[in-house]
Design a protein around this motif. Structure first.
Motif, PDB file in Angstrom:
ATOM      1  N   CYS A   1     -81.617 -41.154  -0.052  1.00 25.79           N
ATOM      2  CA  CYS A   1     -81.863 -39.749  -0.360  1.00 25.79           C
ATOM      3  C   CYS A   1     -82.819 -39.580  -1.532  1.00 25.79           C
ATOM      4  CB  CYS A   1     -80.537 -39.040  -0.647  1.00 25.79           C
ATOM      5  SG  CYS A   1     -80.722 -37.283  -1.008  1.00 25.79           S
ATOM      6  N   ASP A   2     -82.496 -40.193  -2.656  1.00 32.13           N
ATOM      7  CA  ASP A   2     -83.215 -39.899  -3.899  1.00 32.13           C
ATOM      8  C   ASP A   2     -84.434 -40.793  -4.143  1.00 32.13           C
ATOM      9  OD1 ASP A   2     -81.380 -37.932  -4.341  1.00 32.13           O
ATOM     10  OD2 ASP A   2     -80.218 -39.034  -5.827  1.00 32.13           O
ATOM     11  N   VAL A   3     -84.458 -41.986  -3.550  1.00 34.90           N
ATOM     12  CA  VAL A   3     -85.604 -42.874  -3.725  1.00 34.90           C
ATOM     13  C   VAL A   3     -86.532 -42.790  -2.514  1.00 34.90           C
ATOM     14  CG1 VAL A   3     -86.363 -45.260  -4.093  1.00 34.90           C
ATOM     15  CG2 VAL A   3     -84.297 -44.415  -5.226  1.00 34.90           C
ATOM     16  N   GLU A   4     -85.965 -42.917  -1.311  1.00 35.16           N
ATOM     17  CA  GLU A   4     -86.772 -42.860  -0.091  1.00 35.16           C
ATOM     18  C   GLU A   4     -87.012 -41.427   0.377  1.00 35.16           C
ATOM     19  OE1 GLU A   4     -88.211 -45.480   0.754  1.00 35.16           O
ATOM     20  OE2 GLU A   4     -87.019 -46.884  -0.428  1.00 35.16           O
ATOM     21  N   GLU A   5     -86.320 -40.464  -0.251  1.00 39.92           N
ATOM     22  CA  GLU A   5     -86.518 -39.036   0.016  1.00 39.92           C
ATOM     23  C   GLU A   5     -86.316 -38.677   1.492  1.00 39.92           C
ATOM     24  OE1 GLU A   5     -90.425 -38.346  -1.593  1.00 39.92           O
ATOM     25  OE2 GLU A   5     -89.716 -38.502  -3.661  1.00 39.92           O
ATOM     26  N   MET A   6     -85.241 -39.200   2.072  1.00 41.79           N
ATOM     27  CA  MET A   6     -84.912 -38.902   3.464  1.00 41.79           C
ATOM     28  C   MET A   6     -83.998 -37.686   3.542  1.00 41.79           C
ATOM     29  SD  MET A   6     -84.302 -42.580   5.250  1.00 41.79           S
ATOM     30  CE  MET A   6     -85.576 -43.827   5.290  1.00 41.79           C
ATOM     31  N   SER A   7     -84.011 -37.040   4.686  1.00 48.38           N
ATOM     32  CA  SER A   7     -83.128 -35.906   4.922  1.00 48.38           C
ATOM     33  C   SER A   7     -81.714 -36.408   5.200  1.00 48.38           C
ATOM     34  CB  SER A   7     -83.618 -35.094   6.130  1.00 48.38           C
ATOM     35  OG  SER A   7     -83.472 -35.848   7.321  1.00 48.38           O
ATOM     36  N   TYR A   8     -80.741 -35.509   5.062  1.00 52.92           N
ATOM     37  CA  TYR A   8     -79.359 -35.878   5.372  1.00 52.92           C
ATOM     38  C   TYR A   8     -79.243 -36.347   6.820  1.00 52.92           C
ATOM     39  CZ  TYR A   8     -77.899 -33.552   1.015  1.00 52.92           C
ATOM     40  OH  TYR A   8     -77.728 -33.185  -0.292  1.00 52.92           O
ATOM     41  N   ARG A   9     -79.985 -35.695   7.710  1.00 58.87           N
ATOM     42  CA  ARG A   9     -79.930 -36.066   9.129  1.00 58.87           C
ATOM     43  C   ARG A   9     -80.420 -37.490   9.354  1.00 58.87           C
ATOM     44  NH1 ARG A   9     -79.147 -33.097  13.432  1.00 58.87           N
ATOM     45  NH2 ARG A   9     -79.359 -31.164  12.239  1.00 58.87           N
TER      46      ARG A   9
ATOM     47  N   ILE B   1     -80.491 -39.926   7.136  1.00 59.87           N
ATOM     48  CA  ILE B   1     -79.529 -40.845   6.522  1.00 59.87           C
ATOM     49  C   ILE B   1     -78.321 -41.028   7.433  1.00 59.87           C
ATOM     50  CG2 ILE B   1     -78.009 -41.228   4.533  1.00 59.87           C
ATOM     51  CD1 ILE B   1     -80.051 -39.547   2.889  1.00 59.87           C
ATOM     52  N   ALA B   2     -77.834 -39.924   7.991  1.00 56.92           N
ATOM     53  CA  ALA B   2     -76.690 -39.998   8.902  1.00 56.92           C
ATOM     54  C   ALA B   2     -77.014 -40.873  10.107  1.00 56.92           C
ATOM     55  CB  ALA B   2     -76.293 -38.591   9.352  1.00 56.92           C
ATOM     56  N   GLU B   3     -78.258 -40.759  10.603  1.00 63.18           N
ATOM     57  CA  GLU B   3     -78.676 -41.557  11.759  1.00 63.18           C
ATOM     58  C   GLU B   3     -78.747 -43.038  11.399  1.00 63.18           C
ATOM     59  OE1 GLU B   3     -82.512 -41.859  14.805  1.00 63.18           O
ATOM     60  OE2 GLU B   3     -82.311 -40.122  13.471  1.00 63.18           O
ATOM     61  N   ILE B   4     -79.303 -43.339  10.227  1.00 66.36           N
ATOM     62  CA  ILE B   4     -79.441 -44.739   9.801  1.00 66.36           C
ATOM     63  C   ILE B   4     -78.082 -45.384   9.561  1.00 66.36           C
ATOM     64  CG2 ILE B   4     -80.226 -46.213   7.882  1.00 66.36           C
ATOM     65  CD1 ILE B   4     -82.575 -44.168   7.589  1.00 66.36           C
ATOM     66  N   LEU B   5     -77.193 -44.654   8.887  1.00 63.02           N
ATOM     67  CA  LEU B   5     -75.895 -45.218   8.512  1.00 63.02           C
ATOM     68  C   LEU B   5     -74.828 -45.035   9.585  1.00 63.02           C
ATOM     69  CD1 LEU B   5     -75.731 -44.086   4.752  1.00 63.02           C
ATOM     70  CD2 LEU B   5     -76.731 -46.159   5.731  1.00 63.02           C
ATOM     71  N   SER B   6     -75.168 -44.293  10.644  1.00 64.07           N
ATOM     72  CA  SER B   6     -74.211 -44.022  11.732  1.00 64.07           C
ATOM     73  C   SER B   6     -72.937 -43.363  11.207  1.00 64.07           C
ATOM     74  CB  SER B   6     -73.869 -45.315  12.493  1.00 64.07           C
ATOM     75  OG  SER B   6     -75.035 -45.888  13.038  1.00 64.07           O
ATOM     76  N   ILE B   7     -73.127 -42.335  10.382  1.00 62.97           N
ATOM     77  CA  ILE B   7     -72.002 -41.569   9.826  1.00 62.97           C
ATOM     78  C   ILE B   7     -72.325 -40.083   9.959  1.00 62.97           C
ATOM     79  CG2 ILE B   7     -71.237 -43.353   8.197  1.00 62.97           C
ATOM     80  CD1 ILE B   7     -72.822 -41.924   6.005  1.00 62.97           C
ATOM     81  N   PRO B   8     -71.302 -39.216   9.903  1.00 64.46           N
ATOM     82  CA  PRO B   8     -71.565 -37.774   9.966  1.00 64.46           C
ATOM     83  C   PRO B   8     -72.318 -37.283   8.728  1.00 64.46           C
ATOM     84  CG  PRO B   8     -69.234 -38.279  10.383  1.00 64.46           C
ATOM     85  CD  PRO B   8     -69.871 -39.532   9.874  1.00 64.46           C
ATOM     86  N   ILE B   9     -73.022 -36.170   8.875  1.00 58.04           N
ATOM     87  CA  ILE B   9     -73.760 -35.597   7.747  1.00 58.04           C
ATOM     88  C   ILE B   9     -72.797 -35.252   6.601  1.00 58.04           C
ATOM     89  CG2 ILE B   9     -75.070 -33.566   6.997  1.00 58.04           C
ATOM     90  CD1 ILE B   9     -76.567 -33.655   9.624  1.00 58.04           C
TER      91      ILE B   9
END
Length: 200
Positions: free
Chosen positions: A151-159, A161-169
């Motif tokens: 989120c804070d370094v790679e500046e990705m959206s919550y969506r 991040i959720a896709e990468i980590l396979s977890i809910p938003i």
């Protein structure tokens, strides 16, 4: 993408692919090579060792190249690459050790939710010595650390991040909130040099 304390000129060898693997190389290289620095940056934070990070990125690219034919054009290639890297890390000895330290309690239970705009924690992090911030991030459990970095370094959206980590938003938001709270507590407990008169 913000880099913290890593050499952006670092070169990583990728070995030799078989002729079959080289067929989609043109399209793969065009999409994948711009991500090399950010993937290496993320790998360094996960592995905490530059040599292991290089191996992790190399293995990630080889796996991605072999699986490139299964990638669906029009979907999020960056998230696909990060997911491969993270899964490769979790299947390594380091990753298995880190994953075994996950807390048993559900992260959706707590009220620690992140917000989209600047938080007191992010403001605090900007004013502290980068080495102290790096140390505080490095001390986070891996599931908090990876979420905060995406989120804070790679500046990705919550969506993403959720896709990468396979977890809910909701879990992404909970992990971010808790990670930032831990960082704030760590930084606030660190003695700070008083401001010189020049700044008062």
């Amino acid at each position: 993408m913000a880099q913290i304390g890593l050499d952006p000129q670092r070169t990583i060898p990728f070995g030799t692919a078989s002729p079959k693997e080289c067929q989609p190389l043109g399209g793969f290289e065009e999409l994948a090579m711009p991500l090399l620095d950010s993937l290496y940056n993320f790998a360094c934070w996960l592995e905490r060792n530059q040599s292991d990070a290089e191996d992790l990125v190399q293995e990630t690219y080889l796996k991605a190249l072999r699986s490139f034919a299964s990638f669906q054009p029009g979907t999020n290639f960056r998230a696909w690459m990060y997911r491969i890297l993270r899964n490769t890390f979790l299947n390594s000895r380091t990753g298995l050790r880190a994953a075994s330290m996950l807390p048993l309690n559900s992260e959706e239970d707590g009220p620690e939710l992140a917000v989209e705009n600047e938080t007191p924690e992010t403001i605090l992090m900007k004013h502290f010595n980068s080495q102290l911030v790096q140390s505080a991030i490095d001390d986070l459990p891996v599931h908090y650390r990876e979420t905060l970095l995406l989120c804070d370094v790679e500046e990705m959206s919550y969506r993403e991040i959720a896709e990468i980590l396979s977890i809910p938003i909701g879990t992404v938001m909970s992990r971010l909130g808790r990670a930032r709270k831990i960082i704030r507590k760590s930084l606030c407990s660190t003695p700070v040099q008083p401001l010189s008169r020049h700044f008062v």
